[in-house]
Write an enzyme that holds these catalytic residues in place. Structure first.
Site, PDB file in Angstrom:
ATOM      1  N   GLU A  34       0.849  -1.190   0.000  1.00 27.18           N
ATOM      2  CA  GLU A  34       0.000   0.000   0.000  1.00 27.18           C
ATOM      3  C   GLU A  34       0.887   1.242   0.000  1.00 27.18           C
ATOM      4  O   GLU A  34       1.983   1.227   0.556  1.00 27.18           O
ATOM      5  CB  GLU A  34      -0.897   0.038   1.248  1.00 27.18           C
ATOM      6  CG  GLU A  34      -1.861  -1.127   1.367  1.00 27.18           C
ATOM      7  CD  GLU A  34      -2.651  -1.082   2.665  1.00 27.18           C
ATOM      8  OE1 GLU A  34      -2.742   0.009   3.270  1.00 27.18           O
ATOM      9  OE2 GLU A  34      -3.152  -2.138   3.087  1.00 27.18           O
ATOM     10  N   LYS A  89       2.457   4.470   1.286  1.00 28.93           N
ATOM     11  CA  LYS A  89       2.661   5.068   2.612  1.00 28.93           C
ATOM     12  C   LYS A  89       2.485   6.576   2.460  1.00 28.93           C
ATOM     13  O   LYS A  89       3.333   7.250   1.881  1.00 28.93           O
ATOM     14  CB  LYS A  89       4.046   4.748   3.175  1.00 28.93           C
ATOM     15  CG  LYS A  89       4.222   5.265   4.593  1.00 28.93           C
ATOM     16  CD  LYS A  89       5.592   5.001   5.148  1.00 28.93           C
ATOM     17  CE  LYS A  89       5.639   5.364   6.627  1.00 28.93           C
ATOM     18  NZ  LYS A  89       5.094   6.693   6.946  1.00 28.93           N
TER      19      LYS A  89
END
EC number: 6.5.1.1
Length: 573
Positions: A250, A252
Protein backbone atom coordinates in the site's frame (compact mmCIF):
# COMPACT_ATOMS: atom_id res chain seq x y z
CA UNK A 1 -9.65 4.21 51.75
CA UNK A 2 -7.41 6.68 53.58
CA UNK A 3 -5.03 8.52 51.28
CA UNK A 4 -2.21 8.02 53.78
CA UNK A 5 -2.57 4.22 53.48
CA UNK A 6 -2.33 4.49 49.70
CA UNK A 7 0.74 6.73 49.99
CA UNK A 8 2.56 4.27 52.25
CA UNK A 9 2.19 1.47 49.72
CA UNK A 10 3.16 3.52 46.67
CA UNK A 11 6.18 4.81 48.58
CA UNK A 12 7.33 1.19 48.79
CA UNK A 13 6.75 0.89 45.03
CA UNK A 14 8.79 4.05 44.47
CA UNK A 15 11.66 2.86 46.65
CA UNK A 16 12.25 -0.46 44.89
CA UNK A 17 13.89 -0.67 41.46
CA UNK A 18 12.80 -4.32 41.11
CA UNK A 19 9.81 -4.90 38.85
CA UNK A 20 8.71 -8.09 40.62
CA UNK A 21 8.60 -6.24 43.93
CA UNK A 22 6.56 -3.45 42.34
CA UNK A 23 4.11 -6.09 41.12
CA UNK A 24 3.88 -7.58 44.63
CA UNK A 25 3.24 -4.17 46.20
CA UNK A 26 0.51 -3.41 43.68
CA UNK A 27 -1.05 -6.78 44.50
CA UNK A 28 -1.05 -5.52 48.10
CA UNK A 29 -3.05 -2.46 46.95
CA UNK A 30 -5.57 -4.64 45.09
CA UNK A 31 -6.06 -6.81 48.17
CA UNK A 32 -6.45 -3.77 50.43
CA UNK A 33 -9.09 -2.24 48.15
CA UNK A 34 -10.94 -5.55 47.88
CA UNK A 35 -11.17 -5.85 51.67
CA UNK A 36 -11.53 -2.19 52.68
CA UNK A 37 -12.67 -0.24 49.63
CA UNK A 38 -14.84 -0.52 46.55
CA UNK A 39 -14.18 -1.35 42.88
CA UNK A 40 -14.34 2.31 41.84
CA UNK A 41 -11.34 2.97 44.14
CA UNK A 42 -9.21 0.49 42.19
CA UNK A 43 -10.22 2.12 38.91
CA UNK A 44 -8.96 5.47 40.17
CA UNK A 45 -5.85 4.01 41.84
CA UNK A 46 -4.78 2.34 38.59
CA UNK A 47 -4.96 5.68 36.79
CA UNK A 48 -3.20 7.58 39.58
CA UNK A 49 -0.38 5.03 39.82
CA UNK A 50 0.66 5.68 36.22
CA UNK A 51 0.37 9.44 36.70
CA UNK A 52 -3.02 10.02 35.10
CA UNK A 53 -6.30 11.25 36.51
CA UNK A 54 -8.28 10.34 33.39
CA UNK A 55 -8.15 7.36 31.06
CA UNK A 56 -5.95 8.03 28.04
CA UNK A 57 -8.81 7.92 25.54
CA UNK A 58 -10.77 10.55 27.51
CA UNK A 59 -8.43 13.20 26.09
CA UNK A 60 -8.43 15.22 29.32
CA UNK A 61 -5.62 16.47 31.54
CA UNK A 62 -5.44 18.44 34.78
CA UNK A 63 -3.48 21.06 32.85
CA UNK A 64 -1.44 22.46 35.74
CA UNK A 65 2.29 22.97 35.26
CA UNK A 66 5.07 23.34 37.83
CA UNK A 67 4.86 27.15 37.86
CA UNK A 68 1.22 27.27 38.92
CA UNK A 69 1.78 24.52 41.48
CA UNK A 70 4.67 26.51 42.95
CA UNK A 71 2.41 29.57 43.21
CA UNK A 72 -0.09 27.46 45.16
CA UNK A 73 2.60 26.04 47.46
CA UNK A 74 3.80 29.56 48.30
CA UNK A 75 0.34 30.37 49.73
CA UNK A 76 0.66 27.58 52.31
CA UNK A 77 3.42 29.31 54.29
CA UNK A 78 6.45 27.90 52.48
CA UNK A 79 8.65 30.74 51.25
CA UNK A 80 9.58 31.01 47.59
CA UNK A 81 13.29 31.07 48.44
CA UNK A 82 13.12 27.91 50.58
CA UNK A 83 11.08 26.14 47.91
CA UNK A 84 13.40 27.06 45.03
CA UNK A 85 16.48 25.98 46.99
CA UNK A 86 14.89 22.66 47.91
CA UNK A 87 13.73 22.02 44.32
CA UNK A 88 17.25 22.74 43.10
CA UNK A 89 18.58 20.28 45.69
CA UNK A 90 16.08 17.45 45.06
CA UNK A 91 14.91 18.06 41.49
CA UNK A 92 11.40 17.11 42.64
CA UNK A 93 8.60 19.45 43.68
CA UNK A 94 6.80 16.67 45.57
CA UNK A 95 9.77 15.74 47.75
CA UNK A 96 10.54 19.43 48.27
CA UNK A 97 7.05 20.10 49.65
CA UNK A 98 7.33 17.01 51.86
CA UNK A 99 10.66 18.20 53.29
CA UNK A 100 9.29 21.69 53.93
CA UNK A 101 5.89 20.56 55.23
CA UNK A 102 6.68 21.68 58.77
CA UNK A 103 6.43 25.26 57.47
CA UNK A 104 2.90 24.78 56.13
CA UNK A 105 0.35 26.60 58.25
CA UNK A 106 -2.21 24.05 59.42
CA UNK A 107 -5.89 25.06 59.47
CA UNK A 108 -6.75 22.94 62.47
CA UNK A 109 -5.42 20.09 64.55
CA UNK A 110 -8.80 18.36 64.28
CA UNK A 111 -9.03 17.84 60.53
CA UNK A 112 -10.41 14.49 59.43
CA UNK A 113 -7.76 12.37 57.63
CA UNK A 114 -7.82 12.71 53.86
CA UNK A 115 -9.46 9.87 51.97
CA UNK A 116 -8.29 8.70 48.56
CA UNK A 117 -11.72 9.58 47.10
CA UNK A 118 -11.48 13.11 48.49
CA UNK A 119 -8.03 13.77 47.03
CA UNK A 120 -8.89 12.23 43.68
CA UNK A 121 -12.18 14.09 43.22
CA UNK A 122 -10.62 17.40 44.31
CA UNK A 123 -7.75 17.12 41.83
CA UNK A 124 -10.12 15.93 39.11
CA UNK A 125 -12.21 19.05 39.69
CA UNK A 126 -9.22 21.24 38.76
CA UNK A 127 -9.63 20.27 35.09
CA UNK A 128 -13.14 21.77 34.98
CA UNK A 129 -12.24 25.25 36.27
CA UNK A 130 -12.21 27.81 33.45
CA UNK A 131 -12.82 31.48 32.82
CA UNK A 132 -11.92 34.60 34.77
CA UNK A 133 -10.10 34.06 38.07
CA UNK A 134 -9.64 30.37 37.20
CA UNK A 135 -5.98 30.43 38.28
CA UNK A 136 -6.87 31.93 41.65
CA UNK A 137 -9.52 29.26 42.18
CA UNK A 138 -7.09 26.48 41.29
CA UNK A 139 -4.43 27.90 43.61
CA UNK A 140 -6.94 28.08 46.46
CA UNK A 141 -8.06 24.45 45.96
CA UNK A 142 -4.48 23.15 45.80
CA UNK A 143 -3.45 25.22 48.81
CA UNK A 144 -6.37 23.93 50.92
CA UNK A 145 -5.48 20.34 50.02
CA UNK A 146 -1.80 20.75 50.95
CA UNK A 147 -2.65 22.47 54.23
CA UNK A 148 -4.69 19.44 55.31
CA UNK A 149 -2.16 16.87 54.05
CA UNK A 150 0.57 15.23 56.12
CA UNK A 151 4.16 15.20 54.72
CA UNK A 152 4.02 12.02 52.64
CA UNK A 153 0.56 12.94 51.34
CA UNK A 154 1.85 16.34 50.21
CA UNK A 155 4.52 14.62 48.12
CA UNK A 156 2.05 12.52 46.16
CA UNK A 157 -0.64 15.21 45.95
CA UNK A 158 1.91 17.54 44.32
CA UNK A 159 3.00 14.88 41.88
CA UNK A 160 -0.55 13.85 41.01
CA UNK A 161 -1.47 17.45 40.24
CA UNK A 162 1.40 17.42 37.72
CA UNK A 163 0.29 13.93 36.58
CA UNK A 164 3.81 12.62 37.18
CA UNK A 165 3.90 10.18 40.12
CA UNK A 166 7.54 9.09 39.67
CA UNK A 167 7.04 5.67 41.24
CA UNK A 168 8.11 3.58 38.25
CA UNK A 169 4.70 2.06 37.57
CA UNK A 170 3.47 1.41 34.06
CA UNK A 171 0.65 -0.43 32.30
CA UNK A 172 2.50 -3.78 31.85
CA UNK A 173 3.38 -3.87 35.57
CA UNK A 174 -0.23 -3.29 36.62
CA UNK A 175 -1.47 -5.92 34.13
CA UNK A 176 1.04 -8.38 35.61
CA UNK A 177 -0.30 -7.59 39.11
CA UNK A 178 -3.86 -8.24 37.88
CA UNK A 179 -2.75 -11.57 36.43
CA UNK A 180 -1.06 -12.60 39.69
CA UNK A 181 -3.92 -11.57 41.97
CA UNK A 182 -6.90 -12.73 39.93
CA UNK A 183 -5.27 -15.82 38.40
CA UNK A 184 -6.02 -14.84 34.79
CA UNK A 185 -3.52 -15.41 31.99
CA UNK A 186 -1.52 -12.24 31.36
CA UNK A 187 -2.09 -12.51 27.59
CA UNK A 188 -5.87 -12.40 28.08
CA UNK A 189 -5.66 -9.30 30.26
CA UNK A 190 -3.27 -7.64 27.79
CA UNK A 191 -5.71 -8.28 24.95
CA UNK A 192 -8.56 -6.71 26.92
CA UNK A 193 -6.40 -3.67 27.65
CA UNK A 194 -5.57 -3.35 23.95
CA UNK A 195 -9.26 -3.01 23.01
CA UNK A 196 -10.35 -0.86 26.00
CA UNK A 197 -7.33 1.39 26.51
CA UNK A 198 -8.58 1.79 30.08
CA UNK A 199 -6.49 0.18 32.82
CA UNK A 200 -8.81 1.51 35.53
CA UNK A 201 -11.93 -0.02 33.98
CA UNK A 202 -10.23 -3.42 33.86
CA UNK A 203 -9.32 -3.22 37.56
CA UNK A 204 -12.86 -2.19 38.49
CA UNK A 205 -14.41 -5.03 36.47
CA UNK A 206 -12.06 -7.62 37.93
CA UNK A 207 -13.00 -6.58 41.47
CA UNK A 208 -16.69 -6.72 40.59
CA UNK A 209 -16.23 -10.39 39.73
CA UNK A 210 -17.71 -9.83 36.28
CA UNK A 211 -17.37 -12.49 33.62
CA UNK A 212 -14.14 -10.92 32.49
CA UNK A 213 -13.94 -12.17 28.90
CA UNK A 214 -17.66 -11.83 28.18
CA UNK A 215 -18.28 -8.38 29.67
CA UNK A 216 -19.48 -6.12 26.80
CA UNK A 217 -17.82 -3.09 28.42
CA UNK A 218 -14.46 -4.79 27.94
CA UNK A 219 -14.88 -5.26 24.19
CA UNK A 220 -13.95 -2.96 21.34
CA UNK A 221 -16.48 -0.12 21.49
CA UNK A 222 -17.36 2.75 19.17
CA UNK A 223 -16.28 6.17 20.54
CA UNK A 224 -13.59 4.61 22.73
CA UNK A 225 -10.48 4.87 20.52
CA UNK A 226 -7.65 2.37 20.68
CA UNK A 227 -3.95 2.73 20.06
CA UNK A 228 -2.91 2.04 16.46
CA UNK A 229 -0.94 -0.98 15.33
CA UNK A 230 2.59 0.06 14.34
CA UNK A 231 4.93 -1.12 11.58
CA UNK A 232 8.53 -2.27 11.62
CA UNK A 233 11.16 -0.66 9.40
CA UNK A 234 12.52 -2.97 6.69
CA UNK A 235 15.55 -2.18 4.49
CA UNK A 236 14.31 -3.55 1.17
CA UNK A 237 11.30 -4.76 -0.77
CA UNK A 238 13.03 -8.12 -1.23
CA UNK A 239 13.28 -8.68 2.52
CA UNK A 240 9.70 -7.50 3.03
CA UNK A 241 8.33 -10.02 0.52
CA UNK A 242 10.21 -12.85 2.23
CA UNK A 243 9.10 -11.69 5.68
CA UNK A 244 5.42 -11.14 4.84
CA UNK A 245 4.98 -14.34 2.75
CA UNK A 246 1.52 -13.24 1.51
CA UNK A 247 2.11 -9.51 0.98
CA UNK A 248 -0.11 -6.58 0.16
CA UNK A 249 1.63 -3.34 -0.81
CA UNK A 250 0.00 0.00 0.00
CA UNK A 251 1.11 3.58 -0.54
CA UNK A 252 2.66 5.07 2.61
CA UNK A 253 1.01 8.46 2.75
CA UNK A 254 2.64 11.66 3.92
CA UNK A 255 -0.10 12.40 6.43
CA UNK A 256 -1.41 11.83 9.94
CA UNK A 257 -3.00 8.64 11.24
CA UNK A 258 -6.68 8.98 12.15
CA UNK A 259 -9.34 6.73 13.61
CA UNK A 260 -12.93 7.38 12.53
CA UNK A 261 -15.85 6.26 14.71
CA UNK A 262 -19.48 6.39 13.57
CA UNK A 263 -22.67 5.21 15.30
CA UNK A 264 -26.32 6.28 14.95
CA UNK A 265 -25.24 9.02 12.57
CA UNK A 266 -22.79 10.56 15.06
CA UNK A 267 -19.17 10.85 13.92
CA UNK A 268 -15.97 11.36 15.88
CA UNK A 269 -12.46 11.52 14.48
CA UNK A 270 -9.41 10.85 16.66
CA UNK A 271 -5.71 11.53 16.09
CA UNK A 272 -3.04 8.90 16.71
CA UNK A 273 -2.72 10.37 20.23
CA UNK A 274 -6.44 9.59 20.65
CA UNK A 275 -7.28 13.31 20.73
CA UNK A 276 -10.76 14.20 19.52
CA UNK A 277 -10.20 16.39 16.42
CA UNK A 278 -13.80 16.17 15.15
CA UNK A 279 -14.57 19.88 15.39
CA UNK A 280 -11.45 20.81 13.42
CA UNK A 281 -12.40 18.83 10.30
CA UNK A 282 -16.12 19.53 9.65
CA UNK A 283 -15.97 18.74 5.92
CA UNK A 284 -14.67 15.22 6.62
CA UNK A 285 -17.32 14.69 9.30
CA UNK A 286 -20.06 15.64 6.82
CA UNK A 287 -18.72 13.25 4.18
CA UNK A 288 -18.57 10.39 6.69
CA UNK A 289 -22.10 11.15 7.92
CA UNK A 290 -23.31 10.79 4.34
CA UNK A 291 -21.94 7.25 4.10
CA UNK A 292 -24.63 4.60 4.28
CA UNK A 293 -22.53 2.46 6.61
CA UNK A 294 -23.00 2.92 10.37
CA UNK A 295 -21.64 1.51 13.63
CA UNK A 296 -18.05 1.34 12.42
CA UNK A 297 -14.47 2.09 13.41
CA UNK A 298 -12.25 2.91 10.43
CA UNK A 299 -8.54 3.62 10.28
CA UNK A 300 -6.75 5.71 7.71
CA UNK A 301 -4.30 8.46 6.90
CA UNK A 302 -5.44 12.07 6.72
CA UNK A 303 -3.54 14.01 4.05
CA UNK A 304 -3.48 17.73 3.25
CA UNK A 305 -3.81 17.98 -0.52
CA UNK A 306 -2.86 20.33 -3.32
CA UNK A 307 -5.87 19.66 -5.56
CA UNK A 308 -4.21 21.27 -8.59
CA UNK A 309 -1.51 18.64 -8.91
CA UNK A 310 -2.89 15.87 -6.68
CA UNK A 311 0.17 15.91 -4.43
CA UNK A 312 0.30 16.24 -0.64
CA UNK A 313 0.95 19.56 1.04
CA UNK A 314 3.51 19.84 3.89
CA UNK A 315 2.70 17.81 6.98
CA UNK A 316 2.54 20.96 9.11
CA UNK A 317 -0.61 21.97 7.21
CA UNK A 318 -2.38 18.94 8.68
CA UNK A 319 -1.34 19.94 12.19
CA UNK A 320 -2.61 23.46 11.54
CA UNK A 321 -6.00 21.96 10.70
CA UNK A 322 -6.04 19.61 13.68
CA UNK A 323 -5.08 22.36 16.15
CA UNK A 324 -7.45 25.01 14.84
CA UNK A 325 -10.17 26.02 17.32
CA UNK A 326 -11.37 29.23 15.63
CA UNK A 327 -11.99 30.37 12.03
CA UNK A 328 -12.32 26.73 11.05
CA UNK A 329 -14.33 27.53 7.90
CA UNK A 330 -11.53 29.78 6.67
CA UNK A 331 -8.92 27.11 7.35
CA UNK A 332 -11.09 24.52 5.58
CA UNK A 333 -10.94 26.66 2.43
CA UNK A 334 -7.18 27.12 2.74
CA UNK A 335 -6.19 23.49 3.39
CA UNK A 336 -8.07 20.65 1.68
CA UNK A 337 -8.04 17.30 3.47
CA UNK A 338 -8.79 13.76 2.43
CA UNK A 339 -8.60 10.40 4.18
CA UNK A 340 -7.15 7.24 2.66
CA UNK A 341 -8.71 4.38 4.63
CA UNK A 342 -6.64 1.22 4.94
CA UNK A 343 -8.40 -0.77 7.67
CA UNK A 344 -11.74 -1.39 9.35
CA UNK A 345 -11.65 -2.50 12.99
CA UNK A 346 -15.34 -2.66 13.82
CA UNK A 347 -18.63 -3.05 11.93
CA UNK A 348 -21.47 -3.99 14.29
CA UNK A 349 -18.86 -6.17 16.04
CA UNK A 350 -15.10 -6.25 16.50
CA UNK A 351 -13.17 -7.28 13.38
CA UNK A 352 -9.59 -7.13 14.65
CA UNK A 353 -9.30 -10.92 14.93
CA UNK A 354 -10.12 -11.36 11.24
CA UNK A 355 -7.22 -11.63 8.77
CA UNK A 356 -6.37 -8.49 6.83
CA UNK A 357 -7.74 -9.80 3.51
CA UNK A 358 -11.20 -10.19 5.09
CA UNK A 359 -11.07 -6.77 6.73
CA UNK A 360 -9.96 -5.23 3.43
CA UNK A 361 -12.88 -6.85 1.58
CA UNK A 362 -15.31 -5.34 4.10
CA UNK A 363 -13.63 -1.94 3.73
CA UNK A 364 -13.81 -2.08 -0.07
CA UNK A 365 -17.50 -2.92 0.07
CA UNK A 366 -17.93 0.54 1.65
CA UNK A 367 -15.51 2.69 -0.37
CA UNK A 368 -14.73 0.69 -3.49
CA UNK A 369 -11.41 -0.72 -4.66
CA UNK A 370 -8.18 1.05 -5.55
CA UNK A 371 -6.10 -1.74 -7.08
CA UNK A 372 -3.06 0.00 -8.57
CA UNK A 373 -2.24 -2.80 -11.02
CA UNK A 374 -5.82 -2.94 -12.37
CA UNK A 375 -7.29 0.54 -11.90
CA UNK A 376 -4.41 2.97 -12.41
CA UNK A 377 -6.28 5.29 -14.78
CA UNK A 378 -9.21 5.60 -12.36
CA UNK A 379 -6.82 6.22 -9.46
CA UNK A 380 -4.90 8.95 -11.30
CA UNK A 381 -8.15 10.72 -12.20
CA UNK A 382 -9.43 10.55 -8.61
CA UNK A 383 -6.15 11.87 -7.18
CA UNK A 384 -6.86 15.28 -8.73
CA UNK A 385 -10.56 15.26 -7.88
CA UNK A 386 -12.36 16.89 -4.95
CA UNK A 387 -13.20 13.49 -3.51
CA UNK A 388 -12.36 13.25 0.21
CA UNK A 389 -12.69 9.58 1.17
CA UNK A 390 -10.69 6.80 -0.49
CA UNK A 391 -9.39 3.35 0.19
CA UNK A 392 -5.60 3.28 0.16
CA UNK A 393 -3.91 2.45 -3.13
CA UNK A 394 -2.72 -1.15 -3.08
CA UNK A 395 -1.39 -4.07 -5.03
CA UNK A 396 -1.28 -7.70 -3.87
CA UNK A 397 1.60 -9.57 -5.48
CA UNK A 398 4.81 -11.47 -4.78
CA UNK A 399 6.29 -10.16 -8.03
CA UNK A 400 9.24 -7.96 -7.06
CA UNK A 401 9.11 -6.05 -10.34
CA UNK A 402 5.50 -4.99 -9.71
CA UNK A 403 6.28 -4.11 -6.09
CA UNK A 404 9.24 -1.91 -7.11
CA UNK A 405 7.19 -0.16 -9.80
CA UNK A 406 4.47 0.54 -7.21
CA UNK A 407 7.10 1.92 -4.83
CA UNK A 408 8.42 4.32 -7.50
CA UNK A 409 4.89 5.38 -8.44
CA UNK A 410 4.00 6.10 -4.78
CA UNK A 411 7.07 8.34 -4.55
CA UNK A 412 6.21 10.04 -7.84
CA UNK A 413 2.84 11.24 -6.50
CA UNK A 414 4.56 12.86 -3.52
CA UNK A 415 4.25 10.24 -0.78
CA UNK A 416 6.86 8.63 1.49
CA UNK A 417 7.10 5.07 0.20
CA UNK A 418 5.09 1.91 0.71
CA UNK A 419 3.69 -0.26 3.47
CA UNK A 420 3.97 -4.04 3.19
CA UNK A 421 1.36 -6.07 5.07
CA UNK A 422 0.73 -9.77 5.61
CA UNK A 423 -2.76 -10.47 4.26
CA UNK A 424 -3.26 -13.24 6.83
CA UNK A 425 -2.45 -11.03 9.84
CA UNK A 426 -4.89 -9.97 12.54
CA UNK A 427 -4.90 -6.41 13.95
CA UNK A 428 -2.97 -5.99 17.21
CA UNK A 429 -3.70 -2.58 18.80
CA UNK A 430 -0.81 -0.65 20.31
CA UNK A 431 1.89 -3.09 19.19
CA UNK A 432 4.77 -2.81 16.74
CA UNK A 433 4.23 -5.97 14.74
CA UNK A 434 6.27 -8.14 12.39
CA UNK A 435 3.32 -8.56 10.03
CA UNK A 436 3.53 -4.98 8.74
CA UNK A 437 6.55 -2.99 7.65
CA UNK A 438 7.38 0.29 5.94
CA UNK A 439 9.85 1.04 3.19
CA UNK A 440 11.04 4.58 2.55
CA UNK A 441 13.49 6.01 0.06
CA UNK A 442 15.15 8.36 2.50
CA UNK A 443 16.46 7.89 6.02
CA UNK A 444 13.69 7.30 8.51
CA UNK A 445 13.01 10.47 10.49
CA UNK A 446 12.98 9.97 14.25
CA UNK A 447 10.35 11.08 16.74
CA UNK A 448 12.21 12.07 19.90
CA UNK A 449 11.31 13.67 23.21
CA UNK A 450 12.97 16.79 24.63
CA UNK A 451 14.56 16.20 28.05
CA UNK A 452 16.58 19.41 28.52
CA UNK A 453 16.75 22.89 27.02
CA UNK A 454 19.57 25.46 26.97
CA UNK A 455 19.33 29.22 26.62
CA UNK A 456 20.46 30.31 23.15
CA UNK A 457 23.11 32.82 22.13
CA UNK A 458 23.06 35.82 19.81
CA UNK A 459 19.69 36.14 18.11
CA UNK A 460 18.41 33.25 20.24
CA UNK A 461 19.37 34.73 23.60
CA UNK A 462 15.71 35.31 24.58
CA UNK A 463 14.70 31.68 24.01
CA UNK A 464 15.87 28.17 24.67
CA UNK A 465 17.92 27.63 21.53
CA UNK A 466 19.23 24.07 21.94
CA UNK A 467 17.32 20.96 22.98
CA UNK A 468 18.58 17.65 24.35
CA UNK A 469 16.64 14.86 22.62
CA UNK A 470 16.07 11.27 23.71
CA UNK A 471 14.55 7.98 22.58
CA UNK A 472 13.01 5.31 24.81
CA UNK A 473 14.44 2.01 26.03
CA UNK A 474 12.69 -1.31 26.65
CA UNK A 475 11.98 -0.42 30.28
CA UNK A 476 10.51 3.01 29.36
CA UNK A 477 13.77 4.70 30.36
CA UNK A 478 15.00 7.55 28.16
CA UNK A 479 18.32 7.57 26.30
CA UNK A 480 19.93 10.78 25.06
CA UNK A 481 20.81 10.70 21.36
CA UNK A 482 21.93 14.27 20.77
CA UNK A 483 21.15 17.98 20.87
CA UNK A 484 19.27 19.90 18.22
CA UNK A 485 18.62 23.55 17.44
CA UNK A 486 18.69 23.82 13.67
CA UNK A 487 15.47 23.75 11.69
CA UNK A 488 13.57 25.82 14.24
CA UNK A 489 12.07 29.17 13.27
CA UNK A 490 11.75 32.10 15.67
CA UNK A 491 8.07 31.21 15.97
CA UNK A 492 9.02 27.63 16.88
CA UNK A 493 11.56 28.83 19.46
CA UNK A 494 9.06 31.17 21.08
CA UNK A 495 6.50 28.37 21.26
CA UNK A 496 8.95 25.78 22.62
CA UNK A 497 10.31 28.22 25.20
CA UNK A 498 6.81 28.92 26.48
CA UNK A 499 6.04 25.19 26.78
CA UNK A 500 9.44 24.45 28.35
CA UNK A 501 8.91 27.05 31.07
CA UNK A 502 5.58 25.43 31.90
CA UNK A 503 7.02 21.91 32.23
CA UNK A 504 10.49 22.54 33.66
CA UNK A 505 11.39 20.32 36.58
CA UNK A 506 14.70 21.90 37.56
CA UNK A 507 16.49 25.12 36.64
CA UNK A 508 20.26 24.66 36.40
CA UNK A 509 20.98 28.25 35.37
CA UNK A 510 21.00 28.64 31.60
CA UNK A 511 19.69 25.10 31.25
CA UNK A 512 16.50 23.41 32.42
CA UNK A 513 15.46 19.80 32.92
CA UNK A 514 12.01 19.17 31.47
CA UNK A 515 9.15 16.77 31.86
CA UNK A 516 9.32 14.54 28.75
CA UNK A 517 6.30 15.99 26.96
CA UNK A 518 7.61 17.82 23.87
CA UNK A 519 7.93 15.51 20.85
CA UNK A 520 10.03 16.63 17.88
CA UNK A 521 10.44 14.98 14.51
CA UNK A 522 14.08 15.18 13.46
CA UNK A 523 16.03 14.33 10.35
CA UNK A 524 19.81 13.79 10.34
CA UNK A 525 22.73 13.02 8.06
CA UNK A 526 23.41 9.65 9.66
CA UNK A 527 23.35 7.65 12.89
CA UNK A 528 26.85 7.03 14.20
CA UNK A 529 28.32 5.11 17.11
CA UNK A 530 29.36 7.38 19.95
CA UNK A 531 30.95 7.06 23.36
CA UNK A 532 29.51 10.42 24.36
CA UNK A 533 26.10 8.96 25.16
CA UNK A 534 25.30 5.93 27.27
CA UNK A 535 23.17 4.34 24.53
CA UNK A 536 26.23 4.17 22.25
CA UNK A 537 24.71 6.07 19.31
CA UNK A 538 24.32 9.70 18.29
CA UNK A 539 22.65 11.63 15.49
CA UNK A 540 25.03 13.43 13.11
CA UNK A 541 23.75 16.90 12.18
CA UNK A 542 20.18 16.50 13.49
CA UNK A 543 17.62 19.01 12.24
CA UNK A 544 14.05 19.59 13.42
CA UNK A 545 11.44 18.80 10.79
CA UNK A 546 8.47 19.62 12.99
CA UNK A 547 6.98 19.90 16.46
CA UNK A 548 4.79 16.79 16.69
CA UNK A 549 1.87 17.95 18.78
CA UNK A 550 -0.07 14.94 17.49
CA UNK A 551 2.32 12.58 19.31
CA UNK A 552 3.17 11.83 22.94
CA UNK A 553 6.10 10.13 24.65
CA UNK A 554 4.36 6.82 23.93
CA UNK A 555 4.88 7.42 20.19
CA UNK A 556 8.59 8.25 20.15
CA UNK A 557 11.16 5.97 18.58
CA UNK A 558 13.02 3.39 20.62
CA UNK A 559 16.64 2.42 21.07
CA UNK A 560 15.86 -0.70 19.01
CA UNK A 561 14.62 1.52 16.16
CA UNK A 562 17.89 3.45 16.24
CA UNK A 563 19.93 0.24 16.14
CA UNK A 564 17.85 -1.08 13.24
CA UNK A 565 18.23 2.11 11.18
CA UNK A 566 21.98 2.10 11.90
CA UNK A 567 22.28 -1.50 10.64
CA UNK A 568 20.17 -0.79 7.54
CA UNK A 569 22.32 2.20 6.61
CA UNK A 570 25.53 0.26 7.26
CA UNK A 571 24.37 -2.47 4.84
CA UNK A 572 23.48 0.14 2.20
CA UNK A 573 26.99 1.58 2.38
Amino acid sequence: MLFNEFCKIIEKIENTPKRLEKIDYFVEIIDFVKNHGKPENLKEICQVSIGRVFAEYENREIGIGPNLLIEAIKTTGISENDLNLKIKETGDIGISVEHLSSKIKQISLFNEPLTFEEVYSTIKKLSTIEGTSSQKKKIRIISNLLIIANPIESRYISRLILEDMRIGMNIPTILAAFSNYFGIEKEKIEKVYAVTNDIGLIGKKLLENSNFEEDPELNLTVFRPIKPMLAQLTPSIEEAVIEMKNPQFETKYDGARVQVHKSNGEVKIYSRRLEDITNSVPELVLEIKNLEVDNVILEGECVAMNLENGKPRPFQDILRRFRRKYDIDKMTEEVSLRIYFFDILYHNKGLIDLPLFERRNILENIFGTNNWDLELKKIENEIKSNKMLFTSFKVSSTDLKIAKEFFKWSLSIGHEGIMVKNLNAIYTPGSRVKTMCKIKQTLENLDVVVTRAKIGMGKRKDWYGSYEISVKGDDESLHVIGNVGSGLTEEDLEKLTKIANEIKIEDLGGEVILEPKIVLEVTYEEIQTSEKYEMGYALRFPRVVGIREDKSINDINSLDDVKKIYEIERKRK
